[in-house]
Motif scaffolding. Structure first.
Motif, PDB file in Angstrom:
ATOM      1  N   VAL A  87      42.807  53.123  44.898  1.00 48.02           N
ATOM      2  CA  VAL A  87      42.631  51.669  45.008  1.00 48.02           C
ATOM      3  C   VAL A  87      41.190  51.373  45.420  1.00 48.02           C
ATOM      4  CG1 VAL A  87      43.395  49.566  46.149  1.00 48.02           C
ATOM      5  CG2 VAL A  87      45.044  51.389  45.644  1.00 48.02           C
ATOM      6  N   PHE A  88      40.531  50.441  44.724  1.00 45.37           N
ATOM      7  CA  PHE A  88      39.159  50.049  45.074  1.00 45.37           C
ATOM      8  C   PHE A  88      39.021  48.541  44.850  1.00 45.37           C
ATOM      9  CE2 PHE A  88      39.177  50.893  40.586  1.00 45.37           C
ATOM     10  CZ  PHE A  88      38.335  49.948  40.028  1.00 45.37           C
ATOM     11  N   THR A  89      37.945  47.979  45.353  1.00 45.96           N
ATOM     12  CA  THR A  89      37.709  46.533  45.161  1.00 45.96           C
ATOM     13  C   THR A  89      36.510  46.333  44.247  1.00 45.96           C
ATOM     14  OG1 THR A  89      36.296  46.409  47.137  1.00 45.96           O
ATOM     15  CG2 THR A  89      38.635  45.915  47.426  1.00 45.96           C
ATOM     16  N   GLU A  90      36.554  45.235  43.549  1.00 43.46           N
ATOM     17  CA  GLU A  90      35.473  44.906  42.622  1.00 43.46           C
ATOM     18  C   GLU A  90      35.009  43.474  42.908  1.00 43.46           C
ATOM     19  OE1 GLU A  90      34.660  44.647  37.778  1.00 43.46           O
ATOM     20  OE2 GLU A  90      36.636  45.213  38.574  1.00 43.46           O
ATOM     21  N   ASP A  91      33.689  43.272  42.957  1.00 42.87           N
ATOM     22  CA  ASP A  91      33.131  41.935  43.170  1.00 42.87           C
ATOM     23  C   ASP A  91      33.163  41.169  41.856  1.00 42.87           C
ATOM     24  OD1 ASP A  91      32.608  42.327  45.855  1.00 42.87           O
ATOM     25  OD2 ASP A  91      30.612  43.141  45.512  1.00 42.87           O
ATOM     26  N   ILE A  92      33.909  40.069  41.863  1.00 40.86           N
ATOM     27  CA  ILE A  92      34.055  39.238  40.669  1.00 40.86           C
ATOM     28  C   ILE A  92      33.398  37.878  40.934  1.00 40.86           C
ATOM     29  CG2 ILE A  92      35.677  38.156  39.077  1.00 40.86           C
ATOM     30  CD1 ILE A  92      35.663  41.174  38.951  1.00 40.86           C
ATOM     31  N   VAL A  93      32.557  37.423  40.031  1.00 39.77           N
ATOM     32  CA  VAL A  93      31.932  36.105  40.166  1.00 39.77           C
ATOM     33  C   VAL A  93      32.992  35.026  40.015  1.00 39.77           C
ATOM     34  CG1 VAL A  93      30.257  34.477  39.215  1.00 39.77           C
ATOM     35  CG2 VAL A  93      29.704  36.918  39.321  1.00 39.77           C
ATOM     36  N   VAL A  94      33.084  34.173  41.062  1.00 40.21           N
ATOM     37  CA  VAL A  94      34.090  33.117  41.014  1.00 40.21           C
ATOM     38  C   VAL A  94      33.458  31.726  41.020  1.00 40.21           C
ATOM     39  CG1 VAL A  94      35.864  34.545  42.105  1.00 40.21           C
ATOM     40  CG2 VAL A  94      34.315  33.180  43.541  1.00 40.21           C
TER      41      VAL A  94
END
Length: 243
Positions: free
Chosen positions: A178-185
């Motif tokens: 499991v990892f996190t990803e920075d998504i432009v919101v």
């Protein structure tokens, strides 16, 4: 004929000398033994008696002489100060900057006041806040302040993601990381505003203050070149006080 600047040059010395003379006189007059004198002679009852020499103590300080000395010291101070003050009522000069007369016939006392005020004003102007030179600024009439160009930046959000390291088998479950990803919101649009002044403006103001300071100094020197008419007031004052 003497000039006002010459009177100003000697005034400080005359004042110090007079104060010193008056202080010395005050301390002297407090010493009672110096004001006391004595004279006595001895006479025996008969001619065969013991003969003693006469005794005498001279008075060293006389009150009237002290008053005369004080009057002499203060008369010079009174006369010098009166000459300065009388001349100050007529000593005037124009304040001229770049050929333009800003103040006509300013009294020397006002020029002294103005000189001090301009010194304080120079300090004030030199401390005015200036715009950050790292930014490009334009004046916004609506905001009545300086503003920078708009800068657009992104806003991101961390979204969890799964990464399959190994597929599941009949013997082993799948291996998942499991990892996190920075998504432009979204997007931020930023504009900075400032009430500070451009450095160029502050430098212009400082230059103007400095020019006026120089002009006031020139005017003061001109006014201080006024011829003086000696005033003799001390004799009349002390003739009344100590006569």
């Amino acid at each position: 004929m003497a000039k006002l600047n010459q009177i100003l040059a000697v005034e400080k010395g005359v004042k110090a000398s007079s104060q010193r003379s008056v202080t010395d006189a005050y301390h002297t007059i407090q010493k009672a033994p110096l004001l006391s004198g004595l004279s006595r002679t001895y006479q025996p009852i008969d001619d065969e008696g013991e003969q003693l020499p006469p005794e005498s103590t001279r008075v060293q300080v006389k009150g009237e002489q002290v008053l005369a000395d004080v009057a002499k010291a203060l008369t010079r101070l009174f006369d010098v100060t009166a000459t300065k003050d009388w001349t100050n009522t007529v000593a005037k000069a124009d304040v001229v900057v770049d050929g333009q007369t800003l103040i006509e016939q300013a009294p020397v006392t006002f020029l002294l006041f103005l000189e001090k005020q301009l010194t304080d004003l120079h300090t004030f102007v030199s401390k005015l806040p200036t715009l950050d030179p790292a930014e490009t600024w334009t004046f916004d009439d609506n905001a009545e302040a300086w503003r920078t160009e708009q800068v657009k930046t992104t806003r991101t959000k961390k979204v969890p993601r799964n990464h399959v390291l190994a597929e599941a088998t009949d013997k082993h479950p799948a291996q998942v990381q499991v990892f996190t990803e920075d998504i432009v919101v979204g997007y931020w649009t930023k504009t900075a505003f400032s009430g500070a002044l451009p450095a160029r403006r502050v430098n212009e103001l400082l230059a103007r203050v400095q020019k006026l300071q120089d002009a006031v100094k020139y005017a003061r020197e001109e006014a201080n070149g006024t011829d003086v008419e000696d005033q003799q007031v001390g004799d009349a004052v002390f003739a009344y006080l100590f006569s």
